[in-house]
Structures are given as C-alpha cells and as structure tokens.
Design an enzyme around this catalytic site. Structure first.
Site, PDB file in Angstrom:
ATOM      1  N   LYS A 222       0.833  -1.212   0.000  1.00 55.93           N
ATOM      2  CA  LYS A 222       0.000   0.000   0.000  1.00 55.93           C
ATOM      3  C   LYS A 222       0.862   1.255   0.000  1.00 55.93           C
ATOM      4  O   LYS A 222       0.632   2.172  -0.774  1.00 55.93           O
ATOM      5  CB  LYS A 222      -0.904   0.041   1.255  1.00 55.93           C
TER       6      LYS A 222
ATOM      7  N   ARG B  92      -0.332  -9.571  13.238  1.00 56.51           N
ATOM      8  CA  ARG B  92      -0.885  -8.485  12.413  1.00 56.51           C
ATOM      9  C   ARG B  92      -1.753  -9.038  11.284  1.00 56.51           C
ATOM     10  O   ARG B  92      -2.759  -8.435  10.918  1.00 56.51           O
ATOM     11  CB  ARG B  92       0.259  -7.626  11.838  1.00 56.51           C
TER      12      ARG B  92
HETATM   13  P1  ADP Z   1       2.325  -1.777   3.224  1.00 55.41           P
HETATM   14  O1  ADP Z   1       2.367  -0.268   3.123  1.00 55.41           O
HETATM   15  O2  ADP Z   1       1.097  -2.351   2.579  1.00 55.41           O
HETATM   16  O3  ADP Z   1       2.530  -2.284   4.614  1.00 55.41           O
HETATM   17  P2  ADP Z   1       4.876  -1.677   1.771  1.00 55.41           P
HETATM   18  O4  ADP Z   1       4.549  -0.770   0.632  1.00 55.41           O
HETATM   19  O5  ADP Z   1       5.717  -1.127   2.860  1.00 55.41           O
HETATM   20  O6  ADP Z   1       3.520  -2.348   2.366  1.00 55.41           O
HETATM   21  O7  ADP Z   1       5.563  -2.994   1.155  1.00 55.41           O
HETATM   22  C1  ADP Z   1       6.002  -4.048   1.996  1.00 55.41           C
HETATM   23  C2  ADP Z   1       7.357  -4.567   1.527  1.00 55.41           C
HETATM   24  O8  ADP Z   1       7.198  -5.241   0.274  1.00 55.41           O
HETATM   25  C3  ADP Z   1       8.375  -3.454   1.291  1.00 55.41           C
HETATM   26  O9  ADP Z   1       9.650  -3.939   1.689  1.00 55.41           O
HETATM   27  C4  ADP Z   1       8.298  -3.183  -0.225  1.00 55.41           C
HETATM   28  O10 ADP Z   1       9.550  -2.735  -0.723  1.00 55.41           O
HETATM   29  C5  ADP Z   1       7.941  -4.580  -0.759  1.00 55.41           C
HETATM   30  N1  ADP Z   1       7.035  -4.530  -1.921  1.00 55.41           N
HETATM   31  C6  ADP Z   1       6.023  -3.657  -2.163  1.00 55.41           C
HETATM   32  N2  ADP Z   1       5.392  -3.927  -3.321  1.00 55.41           N
HETATM   33  C7  ADP Z   1       6.017  -5.025  -3.848  1.00 55.41           C
HETATM   34  C8  ADP Z   1       5.850  -5.810  -5.039  1.00 55.41           C
HETATM   35  N3  ADP Z   1       4.888  -5.527  -5.932  1.00 55.41           N
HETATM   36  N4  ADP Z   1       6.690  -6.866  -5.218  1.00 55.41           N
HETATM   37  C9  ADP Z   1       7.649  -7.158  -4.306  1.00 55.41           C
HETATM   38  N5  ADP Z   1       7.867  -6.470  -3.181  1.00 55.41           N
HETATM   39  C10 ADP Z   1       7.075  -5.408  -2.936  1.00 55.41           C
HETATM   40  P1  AMP Z   2       1.309   0.490   9.039  1.00 52.83           P
HETATM   41  O1  AMP Z   2       2.505   1.351   8.917  1.00 52.83           O
HETATM   42  O2  AMP Z   2       0.139   0.990   8.222  1.00 52.83           O
HETATM   43  O3  AMP Z   2       1.599  -0.970   8.789  1.00 52.83           O
HETATM   44  O4  AMP Z   2       0.830   0.614  10.562  1.00 52.83           O
HETATM   45  C1  AMP Z   2       1.647   0.183  11.627  1.00 52.83           C
HETATM   46  C2  AMP Z   2       0.794   0.018  12.890  1.00 52.83           C
HETATM   47  O5  AMP Z   2       0.216   1.292  13.255  1.00 52.83           O
HETATM   48  C3  AMP Z   2      -0.399  -0.924  12.781  1.00 52.83           C
HETATM   49  O6  AMP Z   2      -0.037  -2.287  12.982  1.00 52.83           O
HETATM   50  C4  AMP Z   2      -1.296  -0.396  13.912  1.00 52.83           C
HETATM   51  O7  AMP Z   2      -0.843  -0.806  15.196  1.00 52.83           O
HETATM   52  C5  AMP Z   2      -1.085   1.107  13.806  1.00 52.83           C
HETATM   53  N1  AMP Z   2      -2.068   1.739  12.897  1.00 52.83           N
HETATM   54  C6  AMP Z   2      -1.796   2.374  11.722  1.00 52.83           C
HETATM   55  N2  AMP Z   2      -2.934   2.836  11.162  1.00 52.83           N
HETATM   56  C7  AMP Z   2      -3.937   2.466  12.001  1.00 52.83           C
HETATM   57  C8  AMP Z   2      -5.360   2.625  11.974  1.00 52.83           C
HETATM   58  N3  AMP Z   2      -5.984   3.251  10.962  1.00 52.83           N
HETATM   59  N4  AMP Z   2      -6.072   2.109  13.012  1.00 52.83           N
HETATM   60  C9  AMP Z   2      -5.470   1.495  14.033  1.00 52.83           C
HETATM   61  N5  AMP Z   2      -4.157   1.283  14.113  1.00 52.83           N
HETATM   62  C10 AMP Z   2      -3.388   1.774  13.113  1.00 52.83           C
END
Ligand code: ADP
Ligand code: AMP
Length: 214
Positions: free
Chosen positions: A13, A171
C-alpha cells in the site's frame, strides 16, 4: 481525487500510495507514518500508540479518527489525497464517511492491493525502513544501492519492530478479523477496485493508473 488503499500489512500500500501521490499531485497520508513520527518525537500519542503497535494490535479507533479528520481538513487536501493504512476498521470507515458527508463529499476509490498471506511473510521480513526519512525498501525486491543505507537521505535502515516474525502473524490475524471486512464495505458502496499485488511494483502501479486514469 480521494483514494483509500486497502490490503494486508506488507501488501504494498505504502509503495503504491507514494507513487500515486507523486503522479496525481495529492498528499500521501499514512497513519502508520504519523504514529511512527510521534513515537520518534516522544509525544503522548506516540507513547500510547506504541504499546499497541509493538503487539501487532490496532491502535484504538478514538486515537486515530480525529487525527485523520483533522489532517484531511488541511489546505493541501483540497484536491484530494491517498489514505494509506486508514480506515482499518468498520467504525473508522463509518466515521470517515460521516466526516466527508458533513462537507458534502464522498470517498471516490478504494483500491485493494491483493496479496495472499504466504507472500506477506516474505514482504515484511525483507522490508527495511529508513530511520531518517521513513523511505521503505526490500532486501530482495527493492534493494538500496549500498546495503543498509537509505538511497534518499543516507541514514541507516532498520527492520521495524512490528515486522519481526512473531508480530507479523499477529498483524495478519488482526487484518483478517478487523480490516478485511472493509472490502465488502467499499464493494457495497460501489467504489471498490482490486489489483493483483503479487505482480512487480511497476505492473501494480500500471494497473492502478488504468483505474484512476492518466
Ligand atoms: P504496506 O504499506 O502495505 O505495509 P509496503 O509498501 O511497505 O507495504 O511494502 C512491503 C514490503 O514489500 C516493502 O519492503 C516493499 O519494498 C515490498 N514490496 C512492495 N510492493 C512489492 C511488489 N509488488 N513486489 C515485491 N515487493 C514489494
Ligand atoms: P502500518 O505502517 O500501516 O503498517 O501501521 C503500523 C501500525 O500502526 C499498525 O499495525 C497499527 O498498530 C497502527 N495503525 C496504523 N494505522 C492504524 C489505523 N488506521 N487504526 C489502528 N491502528 C493503526
């Protein structure tokens, strides 16, 4: 353009939201980033949020909703925004809809980045975050030029505490119980779009641009 990114933790995301923000000239609003900044600054909100985040749990809705609604009222949001990590529960989505309705507005797109659990474990285990600017990398899928050092600002990279394997499983369970129901919620609202998040990052982005338009 008002966009919500849906998907499991680690689905990509944030990666896609940054690119959407850049292409369409709208702010990227990540509640996770806001909490991490508060933890770094040692604020009261940060201290409260950390106790939940470290356990892989969601921060309570009442600590999240006002924060986001305030943020959406800022000047840079007049042309829209991409929300990353919010809403994460049905009550959060309902509060967001209510806040928008007061302004005579509506959410326009909910984009679900669909990635099965088995890929998520690798994604999160390999994710590295910059302690300076918060940029995100992956040791295999998106490595930095110099190992352990941020390409953007030169600071050091870390494995987030909540990306450690023992927390990742928790998570994912929380995601399925509390966040996945939002897919039906936005489908019923007629604004759900799904993309296959297992594709390469550029291909996922192309699929999103097809949805949002050039
Ligand atoms: P989220 O915001 O949903 O938690 P991230 O954007 O931080 O996820 O992505 C999680 C991990 O996966 C990061 O290390 C990112 O570099 C990697 N990643 C994101 N999109 C892809 C993809 N399409 N293919 C492989 N790795 C990805
Ligand atoms: P993220 O960076 O989006 O993976 O968020 C990291 C952590 O922050 C999550 O595992 C939750 O503990 C907290 N968090 C982020 N956004 C929210 C939300 N909208 N509601 C509740 N907890 C959140």
């Amino acid at each position: 353009m008002k966009i919500i990114m849906l998907g499991a933790p680690g689905a990509g995301k944030g990666t896609q939201a940054k690119r959407i923000a850049e292409k369409y000239g709208i702010p990227h609003i990540s509640t996770g980033d806001i909490f991490r900044a508060n933890i770094k600054e040692g604020t009261e909100l940060g201290q409260k949020a950390k106790t939940y985040m470290d356990q892989g749990l969601l921060v309570p809705d009442d600590l999240v909703v006002d924060l986001v609604v305030d943020r959406l009222g800022q000047d840079d949001c007049t042309r829209g925004y991409v929300l990353d990590g919010f809403p994460r529960t049905i009550p959060q989505a309902e509060s967001l809809d209510a806040a928008l309705a007061k302004l005579g507005e509506k959410m326009e797109y909910a984009i679900d980045v669909d990635v099965p659990d088995e890929n998520i474990v690798n994604r999160m285990g390999g994710r590295r975050a910059c302690v300076g600017c918060g940029a995100t990398y992956h040791v295999v899928f998106n490595p930095t030029k110099v190992e352990g050092i941020c390409d953007a600002c030169g600071e050091k990279l870390i494995l987030r505490d909540d990306d450690k394997p023992e927390t990742v499983q928790k998570r994912l369970t929380v995601y399925h119980q509390q966040t996945q129901p939002l897919i039906d919620y936005y489908n019923n609202a007629g604004i759900l779009k799904s993309v296959d998040g297992t594709m390469e990052m550029d291909d996922v982005f192309d699929a999103i641009v097809k949805i949002l338009g050039e």
